[in-house]
Design an enzyme around this catalytic site. Structure first.
Site, PDB file in Angstrom:
ATOM      1  N   GLU A  79     -11.407 -41.106   4.508  1.00 47.45           N
ATOM      2  CA  GLU A  79     -10.088 -40.492   4.603  1.00 47.45           C
ATOM      3  C   GLU A  79     -10.242 -39.119   5.252  1.00 47.45           C
ATOM      4  OE1 GLU A  79      -8.399 -39.211   0.755  1.00 47.45           O
ATOM      5  OE2 GLU A  79     -10.060 -40.300  -0.175  1.00 47.45           O
ATOM      6  N   CYS A 111      -9.874 -43.060  -1.747  1.00 46.32           N
ATOM      7  CA  CYS A 111     -11.273 -43.197  -2.179  1.00 46.32           C
ATOM      8  C   CYS A 111     -11.687 -44.654  -2.385  1.00 46.32           C
ATOM      9  CB  CYS A 111     -11.498 -42.408  -3.468  1.00 46.32           C
ATOM     10  SG  CYS A 111     -11.027 -40.691  -3.329  1.00 46.32           S
ATOM     11  N   HIS A 233     -15.576 -44.700  -9.930  1.00 46.18           N
ATOM     12  CA  HIS A 233     -15.295 -43.697  -8.907  1.00 46.18           C
ATOM     13  C   HIS A 233     -15.248 -42.346  -9.636  1.00 46.18           C
ATOM     14  CE1 HIS A 233     -13.452 -41.210  -5.995  1.00 46.18           C
ATOM     15  NE2 HIS A 233     -12.283 -41.163  -6.607  1.00 46.18           N
TER      16      HIS A 233
HETATM   17  N1  COA Z   1     -14.603 -25.174 -21.880  1.00 46.30           N
HETATM   18  C1  COA Z   1     -14.618 -26.512 -21.820  1.00 46.30           C
HETATM   19  N2  COA Z   1     -13.587 -27.244 -21.296  1.00 46.30           N
HETATM   20  C2  COA Z   1     -12.526 -26.562 -20.785  1.00 46.30           C
HETATM   21  C3  COA Z   1     -12.475 -25.164 -20.822  1.00 46.30           C
HETATM   22  C4  COA Z   1     -13.571 -24.455 -21.401  1.00 46.30           C
HETATM   23  N3  COA Z   1     -13.605 -23.127 -21.456  1.00 46.30           N
HETATM   24  N4  COA Z   1     -11.305 -24.789 -20.248  1.00 46.30           N
HETATM   25  C5  COA Z   1     -10.652 -25.915 -19.866  1.00 46.30           C
HETATM   26  N5  COA Z   1     -11.407 -26.991 -20.205  1.00 46.30           N
HETATM   27  C6  COA Z   1     -11.113 -28.403 -19.966  1.00 46.30           C
HETATM   28  C7  COA Z   1      -9.673 -28.790 -20.222  1.00 46.30           C
HETATM   29  O1  COA Z   1      -9.454 -29.043 -21.604  1.00 46.30           O
HETATM   30  C8  COA Z   1      -9.557 -30.031 -19.369  1.00 46.30           C
HETATM   31  O2  COA Z   1     -10.181 -31.108 -20.017  1.00 46.30           O
HETATM   32  P1  COA Z   1      -9.368 -32.464 -20.316  1.00 46.30           P
HETATM   33  O3  COA Z   1      -8.857 -32.930 -18.969  1.00 46.30           O
HETATM   34  O4  COA Z   1     -10.385 -33.360 -20.901  1.00 46.30           O
HETATM   35  O5  COA Z   1      -8.274 -32.081 -21.225  1.00 46.30           O
HETATM   36  C9  COA Z   1     -10.441 -29.708 -18.156  1.00 46.30           C
HETATM   37  O6  COA Z   1     -11.281 -28.635 -18.559  1.00 46.30           O
HETATM   38  C10 COA Z   1      -9.668 -29.262 -16.927  1.00 46.30           C
HETATM   39  O7  COA Z   1      -8.807 -28.249 -17.339  1.00 46.30           O
HETATM   40  P2  COA Z   1      -7.311 -28.202 -16.790  1.00 46.30           P
HETATM   41  O8  COA Z   1      -6.639 -27.041 -17.364  1.00 46.30           O
HETATM   42  O9  COA Z   1      -6.685 -29.550 -16.962  1.00 46.30           O
HETATM   43  O10 COA Z   1      -7.637 -27.936 -15.258  1.00 46.30           O
HETATM   44  P3  COA Z   1      -6.693 -27.791 -14.031  1.00 46.30           P
HETATM   45  O11 COA Z   1      -5.261 -27.711 -14.385  1.00 46.30           O
HETATM   46  O12 COA Z   1      -7.255 -26.649 -13.265  1.00 46.30           O
HETATM   47  O13 COA Z   1      -6.893 -29.155 -13.194  1.00 46.30           O
HETATM   48  C11 COA Z   1      -7.777 -31.161 -12.287  1.00 46.30           C
HETATM   49  C12 COA Z   1      -8.006 -30.025 -13.271  1.00 46.30           C
HETATM   50  C13 COA Z   1      -8.954 -32.132 -12.394  1.00 46.30           C
HETATM   51  C14 COA Z   1      -6.490 -31.896 -12.612  1.00 46.30           C
HETATM   52  C15 COA Z   1      -7.715 -30.552 -10.846  1.00 46.30           C
HETATM   53  O14 COA Z   1      -8.959 -30.008 -10.541  1.00 46.30           O
HETATM   54  C16 COA Z   1      -7.346 -31.557  -9.796  1.00 46.30           C
HETATM   55  O15 COA Z   1      -6.175 -31.795  -9.533  1.00 46.30           O
HETATM   56  N6  COA Z   1      -8.342 -32.162  -9.120  1.00 46.30           N
HETATM   57  C17 COA Z   1      -8.113 -33.226  -8.179  1.00 46.30           C
HETATM   58  C18 COA Z   1      -7.785 -34.467  -8.965  1.00 46.30           C
HETATM   59  C19 COA Z   1      -8.274 -35.652  -8.279  1.00 46.30           C
HETATM   60  O16 COA Z   1      -9.393 -35.658  -7.840  1.00 46.30           O
HETATM   61  N7  COA Z   1      -7.455 -36.673  -8.222  1.00 46.30           N
HETATM   62  C20 COA Z   1      -7.859 -37.875  -7.631  1.00 46.30           C
HETATM   63  C21 COA Z   1      -8.259 -38.813  -8.729  1.00 46.30           C
HETATM   64  S1  COA Z   1      -9.009 -40.121  -7.942  1.00 46.30           S
END
Ligand code: COA
Length: 389
Positions: A79, A111, A233
């Site tokens: 992609e 993906c 994945h």
């Molecule tokens: N210690 C440990 N864990 C922590 C933490 C800390 N100090 N602070 C936050 N976390 C955890 C959260 O609890 C969360 O875990 P959970 O999902 O199991 O609840 C995780 O870290 C991520 O935190 P979050 O606040 O949800 O992060 P974010 O809003 O910045 O977004 C994603 C995370 C993954 C949603 C973001 O990076 C994203 O959109 N990535 C692309 C998604 C993707 O690849 N999509 C395609 C799927 S194929």
């Protein structure tokens, strides 16, 4: 006749950024990236590498002259394509010196597309068992600096040779697919970075896994206990862990512990590279096979492929007696030798990629140790170089 994965080989950049350092630079707690997202290092792809060069760098070290003579199908799944019309596979075939009598295509479905490539390849080899097919998942995951998706970037290519009597994994012809119109992640033609609704996307991923995995068990009259390990994945490694946890209640306590232990092996290298989009599932498979000493021939390995938009598929394969011979055995050493770059240098390289316009451009590739590099653009044509030619 058995058909499946005969060889697996991986290429990424020689550069990475440390995720704790990136977290500090973004005013996030390091454990959010290291544990919450499950990533320790992120590949930083320099401007001298793109989907084409990564693909060629992944494939060439594993191909013998006999393989090259037998390959009559090349699928490049990506992609991160470099042209809206011409297939990246044509450039890759040229760089690899493949036979002119080869079918070369680029496949796209976020993906997921490398899995479509593997299935097309195995069907092809079942009809033409004396032939081999090369399938490469190659991508650079780009969400943008200072975005919530930033810690889930990365890049690399995973090349697979599909043949009869494969050394590594004999593939099952049964699989369960699911395809529906979902706007969880997409990249309009005018964007160089992905648009994503991260939380929604993660939920859809789990829903798809539940659907195709349970559908597979029902159709094949199997249980989770039939699988030695499940691979996923991995856009970020916590994603696969969440999916695995969602089906653990189907297993006994002992089986749960075993599946979780195998999963740790299956995410070992993904944790150090980041997201590869199309190649992620197959890097995870390679990671499992390279690092998990408890695996045995005939073990059944499940594979869950997911591409936003969205398409999912679950299928499986049986480990073959000489599977180690088909693996990229030098990968741990190559990853360990990578060079760490600062967050400022990562940002400079991120912004230094070939511009999407009609100007002539030159890329400095002097520090890039890879055989195949992108040297720039001339007369609106990408310039690829085999530095060993
Ligand atoms: N210690 C440990 N864990 C922590 C933490 C800390 N100090 N602070 C936050 N976390 C955890 C959260 O609890 C969360 O875990 P959970 O999902 O199991 O609840 C995780 O870290 C991520 O935190 P979050 O606040 O949800 O992060 P974010 O809003 O910045 O977004 C994603 C995370 C993954 C949603 C973001 O990076 C994203 O959109 N990535 C692309 C998604 C993707 O690849 N999509 C395609 C799927 S194929």
């Amino acid at each position: 006749m058995q058909v499946g994965i005969d060889k697996l080989h991986f290429a990424t950049s020689h550069l990475y950024v440390d995720m704790a350092e990136l977290a500090n630079a973004r005013d996030e707690a390091p454990d959010k990236y290291l544990i919450g997202i499950g990533q320790s290092k992120m590949a930083v792809i320099p401007p001298s590498q793109d989907a084409v060069t990564l693909a060629a760098n992944a494939a060439y070290p594993m191909l013998t002259a006999a393989d090259i003579a037998a390959i009559d199908l090349l699928v490049v799944a990506t992609e991160s394509g470099v042209d809206n019309s011409k297939a990246a596979a044509i450039y890759v075939a040229q760089l690899l010196g493949l036979n002119r009598r080869v079918r070369t295509i680029e496949m796209k479905e976020a993906c997921y597309a490398a899995t479509a490539g593997v299935q097309l390849a195995q069907d092809h080899v079942r009809v033409h068992p004396d032939k081999k097919a090369l399938v490469i998942g190659t991508d650079i995951a780009r969400y943008g600096l200072h975005t919530s998706g930033e810690p889930t970037q990365g890049g690399g290519a995973l090349a697979m040779l599909i043949s009869a009597n494969p050394q590594v994994l004999a593939l099952d012809t049964n699989s369960v697919m699911l395809s529906q119109d979902v706007m969880d992640f997409w990249r309009p033609l005018y964007h160089t970075t992905a648009l994503v609704d991260g939380k929604y996307s993660s939920n859809i991923y789990i829903d798809y896994f539940q659907d195709v995995f349970k559908g597979y068990l029902a159709e094949q009259d199997m249980s989770i206990a039939d699988f030695t390990a499940l691979t996923f994945h991995l856009p970020y490694t916590k994603m696969g862990l969440k999916a695995l946890r969602s089906v653990l209640p189907l297993a006994t306590m002992d089986q749960q512990a075993a599946l979780l232990a195998h999963f740790e092996h299956a995410r070992h290298f993904n944790r150090q590279v980041g997201n590869l989009y199309t190649g992620s599932l197959y890097l995870s498979l390679l990671s499992l096979l390279l690092t998990d000493a408890t695996l045995k021939p005939n073990d059944l390995i499940g594979l869950f492929s997911y591409g936003s938009g969205a398409e999912g598929e679950f299928y499986a394969g049986r480990l073959q007696p000489a599977y180690q011979q088909g693996l990229d055995l030098g990968l741990p050493q190559r990853l360990a030798r990578r060079q760490r770059v600062s967050v400022a240098e990562y940002e400079r390289l991120f912004n230094g990629q070939l511009a999407w316009n009609d100007t002539d451009q030159v890329i400095d590739y002097a520090d890039d140790p890879h055989r195949f590099v992108l040297t720039g653009q001339k007369a609106e044509q990408h310039q690829y170089l085999d530095t060993q030619a």
